[in-house]
Design an enzyme around this catalytic site. Structure first.
Site, PDB file in Angstrom:
ATOM      1  N   CYS A   1      11.041  26.132 -16.497  1.00 58.55           N
ATOM      2  CA  CYS A   1      11.146  26.789 -17.806  1.00 58.55           C
ATOM      3  C   CYS A   1      11.032  28.314 -17.691  1.00 58.55           C
ATOM      4  O   CYS A   1      10.138  28.816 -17.019  1.00 58.55           O
ATOM      5  CB  CYS A   1      10.019  26.242 -18.680  1.00 58.55           C
ATOM      6  SG  CYS A   1      10.046  26.900 -20.326  1.00 58.55           S
TER       7      CYS A   1
ATOM      8  N   ARG B   1      17.303  21.355 -28.535  1.00 59.09           N
ATOM      9  CA  ARG B   1      15.892  21.510 -28.189  1.00 59.09           C
ATOM     10  C   ARG B   1      15.384  22.913 -28.540  1.00 59.09           C
ATOM     11  O   ARG B   1      14.200  23.125 -28.762  1.00 59.09           O
ATOM     12  CB  ARG B   1      15.736  21.242 -26.681  1.00 59.09           C
ATOM     13  CG  ARG B   1      14.330  21.185 -26.225  1.00 59.09           C
ATOM     14  CD  ARG B   1      14.215  20.678 -24.804  1.00 59.09           C
ATOM     15  NE  ARG B   1      12.834  20.301 -24.583  1.00 59.09           N
ATOM     16  CZ  ARG B   1      11.901  21.137 -24.166  1.00 59.09           C
ATOM     17  NH1 ARG B   1      12.200  22.378 -23.890  1.00 59.09           N
ATOM     18  NH2 ARG B   1      10.663  20.714 -24.029  1.00 59.09           N
TER      19      ARG B   1
END
Ligand code: RVP
Length: 501
Positions: free
Chosen positions: A319, A418
């Site tokens: 991430c 998302r």
């Protein structure tokens, strides 16, 4: 004026556990890792629990139907990724719910170039004597033969003899085609006096093995997670855009639990999605929300009706949200705050809402720390991506085997829902990377190892259950110098024996 948090954002690496008294009954065999998945009232038990507190991440590179079956067999749960068409996701859920016991993914696999010595090693390590010989040595590679103990004579055969010289080659094997029923597979086994029937597809790739003996399922998978119909329990990721189409299809397919998959769950979009589910299905359909990193986010989703709440922004190994957007919080601080909010909410309302720590687990002991800090279960991506059961390719890079692992917010996955904040559709900038992780073998073996570490630490901390651990755990912040002290230091370590997990 902006509000400043007085404490810095801390990660798992900055904490250690302090042992409590270990009583004589506090042994790993007596530890239970059962954990609630969905909310429940004081004095009751959660209507949906896991037998081990592990969930595989809602990611293309992690949770498909194969991973979901393997996870349920081990007692955990997968959330099948939602960044695919409703139809494809439904097919995966149905495959898990309709999974036929008796079809096992081959646990022992080698290539024709391996030797008799490798066969003996594997046999000793796993206790299994049937070895699938595939082109790439994986459980789903092109099947080239089978080796059983009938294929070699230890008294005569050279240990360096390659498998290709003594295996039963594919041309002499009786195989079943994928889609065959268990009863037809058993007929083939009986008719041809086989011990094991490989199940292959049209391209000769191995899918399963069916063994002659009607093996005792319970003995094989003592922790397996089953629903009332003896099917495996499975979850699925949903988004805040197409839920009116996706949720009914998944419910129809028999999904056990849903989770809104979002990098930032403190939003009216999630509230609306949960509200749709409540209006349509009441409390029957279970849905988790997230991700949040503080009390405010937790309370918002708790009030919105979430059955569990996922914690973590920006801590995932793949991430880059923190770099791209400048939002997030150290996973330990986020978890500690949300756990405190969950406990306060429980005291005030009598409703216990499980929390899931999502992302940022690097070492096995981080899982134990997350449990100590109040997590009920742990979601991981990188950890599971390394195993045979993850959906991605296994490759050789240099001298090492690796598996592919890419983020949902990468250009590869393009899971724009998302990261959706309303407005225009599409992934505007990446929030994750495409990567490799070191290949680590089978889920079952690695999980067993991780679990034994967790249980052992819990015993050191005098705790026989996760809820007891929540109450009793004592944690300390560590300095950067004591971090160095924690590893092997001031010695020359032989080989790479401490490469760890
Ligand atoms: P890790 O276990 O550290 O690999 O983290 C996995 C988690 O990372 C996922 O469960 C998800 O919350 C998060 N993730 C997935 N994709 C991305 C991204 O593109 N930023 N983040």
């Amino acid at each position: 004026m902006a509000i400043y948090f007085s404490e810095p954002s801390r990660t798992f690496n900055e904490y250690l556990l302090i042992p409590n008294l270990t009583t004589k009954s506090c042994i790993p065999a007596n530890v239970t890792l059962k954990a609630p998945l969905v909310k429940f009232n004081k004095g009751e038990t959660s209507p949906l629990q896991v037998n081990i507190p592990f969930a595989s991440a809602i990611m293309q590179a992690v949770s498909d139907n194969r991973m979901a079956v393997a996870m349920a067999q081990c007692g955990g749960i997968s959330f099948i990724y939602g960044s695919q068409s409703v139809r494809d996701q439904v097919v995966m859920v149905k495959k898990v719910k309709n999974y036929k016991a008796g079809f096992v993914v081959s646990r022992c696999n080698l290539t024709p170039n391996h030797t008799l010595q490798d066969v003996l090693h594997l046999k000793e390590k796993t206790g299994y004597s049937t070895i699938a010989v595939t082109e790439d040595g994986t459980s789903t590679g092109k099947l080239l033969g089978i080796v059983t103990s009938r294929d070699y004579r230890l008294s005569r055969d050279d240990r360096n003899k390659p498998i290709s010289e003594f295996m039963t080659p594919f041309s002499e094997l009786i195989c079943g085609k994928i889609g065959i029923t268990l009863s037809d597979a058993n007929d083939l086994i009986w008719d041809h006096k086989l011990n094991c029937l490989p199940i292959i597809d049209d391209t000769q790739h191995l899918h399963y093995l069916v063994f002659r003996k009607d093996y005792d399922r319970n003995k094989e998978n003592p922790n397996e997670l089953l629903d009332g119909n003896k099917s495996y329990v499975v979850g699925a990721g949903i988004n805040t855009r197409d839920y009116e189409e996706r949720v009914p299809a998944l419910v129809q397919a028999g999904v056990d639990i849903l989770c809104i998959d979002s990098s930032d769950g403190y939003s009216e979009w999630q509230q609306e999605t949960i509200s749709y589910i409540r209006k349509t299905y009441g409390k029957e359909v279970k849905v988790g929300g997230g991700n949040v990193v503080d009390k405010e986010g937790f309370l918002f989703l708790a009030e919105a009706g979430a059955d569990f709440i996922k914690v973590g922004i920006g801590g995932g190994s793949i991430c880059i949200t923190r770099e791209q957007k400048g939002i997030g919080r150290g996973q330990a601080s986020a978890l500690i705050d949300v756990a405190a909010a969950r406990n306060e909410y429980f005291e005030q309302t009598g409703v216990y809402i499980p929390i899931c720590s999502d992302g940022g687990i690097v070492h096995d002991y981080h899982i134990t720390l997350a449990l100590a800090m109040g997590a009920d279960f742990i979601m991981m991506g990188r950890y599971f991506a390394r195993f045979d059961e993850s959906p991605t390719r296994k490759l050789k890079v240099g001298n090492n085997y690796v598996k592919e692992y890419w983020a949902e917010g990468s250009n590869r996955a393009r899971n724009w829902q998302r990261y959706d904040l309303g407005g225009e559709k599409g992934l505007v900038f990446e929030e994750g990377v495409d990567s490799y992780v070191p290949y680590a073998g089978s889920l079952r073996e690695n999980l067993a190892n991780t679990i034994s570490k967790i249980k052992s630490t819990m015993c050191s901390c005098g705790s026989l259950s996760i809820s007891e651990f929540h109450q009793k755990a004592r944690l300390t912040l560590i300095s950067s110098t004591s971090l160095v002290e924690g590893g092997a230091h001031d010695v020359i370590v032989k080989d790479n024996q401490l490469s760890g997990e």
